[in-house]
Design an enzyme around this catalytic site. Sequence first.
Site, mmCIF file in Angstrom:
data_model
loop_
_atom_site.group_PDB
_atom_site.id
_atom_site.type_symbol
_atom_site.label_atom_id
_atom_site.label_comp_id
_atom_site.label_asym_id
_atom_site.label_seq_id
_atom_site.Cartn_x
_atom_site.Cartn_y
_atom_site.Cartn_z
ATOM 1 N N SER A 15 0.750 -1.281 -0.046
ATOM 2 C CA SER A 15 0.036 -0.119 -0.176
ATOM 3 C C SER A 15 0.838 1.278 0.108
ATOM 4 O O SER A 15 2.141 1.359 0.128
ATOM 5 C CB SER A 15 -0.910 -0.064 1.155
ATOM 6 O OG SER A 15 -0.012 0.293 2.530
ATOM 7 N N LYS A 16 0.173 2.435 -0.271
ATOM 8 C CA LYS A 16 0.998 3.691 -0.143
ATOM 9 C C LYS A 16 1.710 3.900 1.133
ATOM 10 O O LYS A 16 2.797 4.243 1.370
ATOM 11 C CB LYS A 16 -0.077 4.687 -0.241
ATOM 12 C CG LYS A 16 0.625 6.073 -0.462
ATOM 13 C CD LYS A 16 -0.153 7.044 -1.477
ATOM 14 C CE LYS A 16 0.569 8.173 -1.810
ATOM 15 N NZ LYS A 16 0.950 9.343 -0.745
#
Length: 499
Positions: A255-256
């Site tokens: 994920s970011k």
Amino acid sequence: MISKTQPARVRFAPSPTGRTHLGSGRTALYNYLLARQTGGQFILRIEDTDRKRYVDGAEEELMEGLRWLGLSWDEGPDVGGPRGPYRQTERKEMYQKYARELIESDHAYYCFCTQRDDTLSAPEQHQQHRELCPTRDLPIAEADARIAAGETHVIRFKMPRGGSITVTDAIRGNIIVENSTLDDYVLVKSDGLPVYHLAVVIDDHLMEITHAIRTSEWLPTFPLHGHIYNAFGWEQPIWIHPSIFLKPDGKGKMSKRDTEALLAEGKSIFLGDFEKMGYLPEAVVNWAALIGWSFDDKTEFFILEDLIEKFSVEKLNPSPAAINFSKLDHFNGLHIRALSIDDLAERLRPFFERAGYTVDNAKKLHQVAEVLQIRLANLAEAPEKGGFFFKDEIHPEPESLIGKKLSANESLEMARHIQTLIQSLPDFSEDTANQPLRHLATKLGYKAGHVFSFLRNALTAQQVSPPVFETMTIIGREKVLERISNAIATLEEIARTSP
RNA sequence: GCCCCCAUCGUCUAGGGGACCAGGACGUAGCCCUUUCAAGGCUAAGACCGGAGUUCGAAUCUCCGUGGGGGCACCA
């Protein structure tokens, strides 16, 4: 079995919505390998139909990343080609034409529903659009009239209510899905641009793609793509869905937040970061290729040329794989050691220069590269490990010049003997200098380690360094003697205050 | 919740009915080499998710569980 002799036309089709991930790099790599192996074409296509998520400069970074990996494309937005344009926003009219075809063959319809209908009750929100849309079966003429009147609309696929569809993935076999679990997906947005599902089918068809490699995230909408192909009556490419990468702990995809955490600990999965972190493109290629693919039960070292020869879709692994950074370090070490000294030297040069060193002596750089080669896990640690070679002056920790369990006076005495010996030595090779130094240690009642440790610290200002003899040869007689006398001066200073 | 995919050491994997008391690599530990650090060599620990089948025989085939992952946008 995928033929190695029939030329494959493959495409890597990223969207310019952010930084380029290692995962994209791997997908591009597999595409490239298939194209090169079969003598086909590798096409770069930019899927930029989402104007809201478009990121300026992403396309450039992407191309740079691919070039850095060594993956060259035969057709693309920059180089052109016979099936262009290669940027989807430049193909808008084509999509509209084909979408209209779908409308006319009753495989799609104009939908005038507002994007989110707040008048719907909760249960209705979960109902399929197929069951709700009032214009699903509107005569085309009536729909055209509303469009002509300026009413905003989208085009949706008219998913059959019953039955099922079978789609085939080269590494997973047949996938059978009930149409009742599929819905009337939007094909063309109200801005007139197609969504991925429509564009990918049309482009792959028009560009005569023979093998479509994309990650398993596309599996859920794979049946829709099958339906669209059937609606057009087109033949499908061979579909290949390698699994996605999982984060290092194996718990889900990156994920970011994860990528940011990685950056914080000095790691990255962005293609654009590997170079300055000291990784070789050869190592990244080798590493990425082996996440989800293998050749046999023992071979792991590959360069691009090997992979072109040995890659096979059959050996792609369908299960998701966690990435392993220590393995990248391992491959980087292997590839650094596989480099010629000259090659390594030139790759090292920018790292020394960026660290502020002046590298104007090619012979010296070559020697430094040679001695550093087996000691480097990545190029970026070269200045820290070998910067002293390029420094005019070094400043060893005074304490480090004192031998283990020796007093300052003893160390000083030993240092002076070493100095005298070194001065008398014809050269610093291991053959000529090793034995005399050892004899000296024995004669004075010290350990060889005392002698070498003093020299190491005096010459490099480091506790850990390349071997002393090689180091002396590179530094040169003049500098060696200068650093030794500086060290002696320091010892004299210490001996005066605390003998 | 619904749909789809997947399932061998901590991680990446070999394995496609007997060749497997499961092989390799990374990592970990120990030893050797050694002037430090590496590199290299050797050794060790470490896995077939569970249960039913099929079969003379299953890590390998089938089914069911369970677990993990992915997807459910006018994003790709």
